[in-house]
Design an enzyme around this catalytic site. Structure first.
Site, PDB file in Angstrom:
ATOM      1  N   CYS A   1      -4.580   2.219  -3.793  1.00 36.03           N
ATOM      2  CA  CYS A   1      -3.354   2.775  -3.190  1.00 36.03           C
ATOM      3  C   CYS A   1      -2.185   1.806  -3.365  1.00 36.03           C
ATOM      4  CB  CYS A   1      -3.535   3.122  -1.723  1.00 36.03           C
ATOM      5  SG  CYS A   1      -4.800   4.347  -1.424  1.00 36.03           S
TER       6      CYS A   1
ATOM      7  N   GLN B   1      -4.586  -5.324   6.970  1.00 32.46           N
ATOM      8  CA  GLN B   1      -5.491  -6.345   6.413  1.00 32.46           C
ATOM      9  C   GLN B   1      -5.249  -7.706   7.057  1.00 32.46           C
ATOM     10  OE1 GLN B   1      -7.871  -5.387   4.421  1.00 32.46           O
ATOM     11  NE2 GLN B   1      -7.107  -3.391   3.777  1.00 32.46           N
TER      12      GLN B   1
ATOM     13  N   ASP C   1       2.917  -4.152   8.279  1.00 27.18           N
ATOM     14  CA  ASP C   1       1.691  -3.381   8.082  1.00 27.18           C
ATOM     15  C   ASP C   1       0.535  -4.366   8.218  1.00 27.18           C
ATOM     16  OD1 ASP C   1      -0.577  -2.213   7.063  1.00 27.18           O
ATOM     17  OD2 ASP C   1       0.314  -1.610   5.155  1.00 27.18           O
TER      18      ASP C   1
ATOM     19  N   LYS D   1     -10.716  -0.386  10.195  1.00 27.94           N
ATOM     20  CA  LYS D   1     -10.902  -1.627   9.420  1.00 27.94           C
ATOM     21  C   LYS D   1     -11.254  -2.798  10.339  1.00 27.94           C
ATOM     22  CE  LYS D   1      -7.529   0.037   6.124  1.00 27.94           C
ATOM     23  NZ  LYS D   1      -7.948   0.165   4.738  1.00 27.94           N
TER      24      LYS D   1
ATOM     25  N   HIS E   1       0.863  -1.187   0.000  1.00 25.78           N
ATOM     26  CA  HIS E   1       0.000   0.000   0.000  1.00 25.78           C
ATOM     27  C   HIS E   1       0.903   1.241   0.000  1.00 25.78           C
ATOM     28  CE1 HIS E   1      -2.800   2.969   1.761  1.00 25.78           C
ATOM     29  NE2 HIS E   1      -3.778   2.154   1.413  1.00 25.78           N
TER      30      HIS E   1
HETATM   31  N1  PMP Z   1      -1.897  -0.606   4.536  1.00 20.71           N
HETATM   32  C1  PMP Z   1      -2.840  -1.381   4.020  1.00 20.71           C
HETATM   33  C2  PMP Z   1      -2.491  -2.773   3.590  1.00 20.71           C
HETATM   34  C3  PMP Z   1      -4.131  -0.890   3.880  1.00 20.71           C
HETATM   35  O1  PMP Z   1      -5.088  -1.673   3.338  1.00 20.71           O
HETATM   36  C4  PMP Z   1      -4.424   0.429   4.300  1.00 20.71           C
HETATM   37  C5  PMP Z   1      -5.811   0.999   4.171  1.00 20.71           C
HETATM   38  N2  PMP Z   1      -6.350   0.938   2.856  1.00 20.71           N
HETATM   39  C6  PMP Z   1      -3.395   1.197   4.853  1.00 20.71           C
HETATM   40  C7  PMP Z   1      -2.149   0.646   4.956  1.00 20.71           C
HETATM   41  C8  PMP Z   1      -3.603   2.603   5.313  1.00 20.71           C
HETATM   42  O2  PMP Z   1      -4.488   2.670   6.381  1.00 20.71           O
HETATM   43  P1  PMP Z   1      -5.062   4.065   6.873  1.00 20.71           P
HETATM   44  O3  PMP Z   1      -5.501   4.822   5.674  1.00 20.71           O
HETATM   45  O4  PMP Z   1      -6.198   3.688   7.771  1.00 20.71           O
HETATM   46  O5  PMP Z   1      -3.956   4.745   7.631  1.00 20.71           O
END
Ligand code: PMP
Length: 407
Positions: free
Chosen positions: A365, A204, A201, A227, A124
């Site tokens: 993203c 997920q 990270d 999430k 991401h």
């Molecule tokens: N890493 C991953 C794998 C994600 O799916 C996401 C959220 N789409 C993020 C980081 C970023 O999370 P946040 O926007 O809540 O900070």
């Protein structure tokens, strides 16, 4: 162990009973943000209605009640992810801030020209851009190892890019596009063999399966509350105590100091050192309710239910004409990404929205992964604790309509 009562679980989420364009909502976008059970919203409301006050400041009743409730969440989260101590739980505004904090506080003062930061091609942007910022300022190099054709993780591809130059390895627990689950314990051994910091990270990951950071052997594990059926604006950074102890603060302000004079300040010990300013008090307390909620069902039970739904989803979607599933790694979790020969993901999403079906369409993203896969975007359906097989019947029926419209 209790039976998995899907109807009862769905009844906990008020939004799931609403209609969209006159059709029952089919919410398949939990990977972007999950819906909230009433238990979380009740906790949020109660934190404002019954116990609201600033934390760590006052000696009056409400301030102490608020502080106790806020600090109790640290303990709860520590237990939830197998952290040895609540002092290792830093409450942030989200995973993005947590990753930026590690990049800024751990990496920036340490990295030098020629050092390497290793990520996967499927990360991401939140696990790419902060490292690029560090690389730009230190002369370190950001490298990304490829995934296999089917979206599987390749230990060989990763090992080939790992060397004594590797100072940081930062990997998602589960890919938000491919659903691939990374073998963290194995990667931890590789990281240790070259003495690299191992950042995970967990956005997920922690939402779909039991997590024990001690067993995984990572140095940091971060995730966002929203999430995990919790509120926006809150996230968790878990870090090993000896690493946190050795990290300067990312931001300065109230609540993170030991003693301040005009000439100089000394800082509080972790975790408070990393929590400058008034935090998202009620939201943190509601994160505690979210943890209680998933623990009351059990992460192992959630995993089993979601795997069952996801495997049905693959079977059902594979039968749709001209639909290509992207990412079929064994044991994948949480998401099913796809493209269709007949329509662009944005058109797919817009058309099925008329049937009340919510999916995500776009680059998720993860633009480097899109480039690597040679697609501009994908459609993505994702599962949560409340997702049912019949929702994938609804998705498939709606996608068949897309096929008819475009052929
Ligand atoms: N890493 C991953 C794998 C994600 O799916 C996401 C959220 N789409 C993020 C980081 C970023 O999370 P946040 O926007 O809540 O900070």
């Amino acid at each position: 162990t209790a039976v998995f009562d899907s109807d009862a679980i769905r009844a906990d989420f008020p939004i799931l009973s609403r209609e969209i364009h006159g059709k029952p909502l089919v919410y398949l976008d939990s990977a972007a943000s999950a819906q909230k059970p009433h238990q979380v919203m009740d906790a949020l409301m109660s934190a404002y209605t019954d116990t609201y006050s600033n934390v760590h400041r006052g000696l009056h009743f409400l301030s102490e009640a608020s502080t106790d409730a806020y600090e109790a969440v640290r303990q709860k989260v520590a237990g939830f992810i197998g952290a040895p101590s609540p002092d290792e739980i830093v409450l942030t505004s989200g995973a993005t801030m947590a990753l930026n904090m590690i990049a800024h506080s751990w990496a920036l003062p340490r990295l030098q020209a020629g050092d390497e930061i290793l990520i996967s091609i499927a990360e991401h942007h939140a696990n790419i851009v902060p490292w690029q910022m560090v690389a730009e300022r230190t002369g370190a190099v950001l490298r990304a190892f490829p995934m296999d054709e089917d979206g599987s993780f390749s230990m060989q591809a990763m090992t080939e890019m790992t060397s004594e130059k590797t100072r940081i390895i930062s990997i998602s627990h589960v890919s938000n596009v491919l659903g691939t689950v990374y073998p963290l314990a194995e990667i931890a051994k590789l990281a240790k063999s070259v003495d690299a910091l191992f950042v995970v990270d967990g956005c997920q990951g922690v939402v779909h399966m039991p997590v024990d950071v001690t067993a995984l052997g990572c140095d940091f594990y971060v995730f966002s509350a929203h999430k995990l059926y919790g509120p926006n604006g809150v996230g968790v950074l878990w870090g090993r105590s000896e690493i946190l102890a050795d990290m300067p603060p990312f931001m300065g302000g109230g609540d993170m100091i030991d003693r301040v004079t005009i000439e100089k300040s000394t800082y509080a010990a972790p975790p408070h050192r990393f929590e400058a300013g008034t935090p998202a008090i009620a939201e943190v307390i509601a994160l505690g309710a979210a943890v209680d909620y998933v623990e009351s069902i059990g992460m192992a039970a959630i995993r089993a239910h979601e795997q069952d739904v996801l495997s049905y989803a693959h079977q059902r979607l594979s039968a749709v004409e001209g639909l290509n599933i992207i990412g079929t790694a064994v044991g994948k979790s949480g998401v099913v990404s796809f493209t269709m020969d007949c329509a662009h993901p944005h058109d797919i999403s817009t058309i099925i929205d008329r049937d009340g079906v919510a999916i995500r369409a776009g680059h998720h993203c993860a633009q480097p992964l899109m480039d690597y896969l040679d697609v501009s975007s994908t459609a993505r359906a994702s599962v949560g604790v409340y997702t049912t097989k019949s929702e994938f019947d609804a998705l498939a029926t709606s996608l068949e309509k897309v096929v008819r419209i475009f052929s």
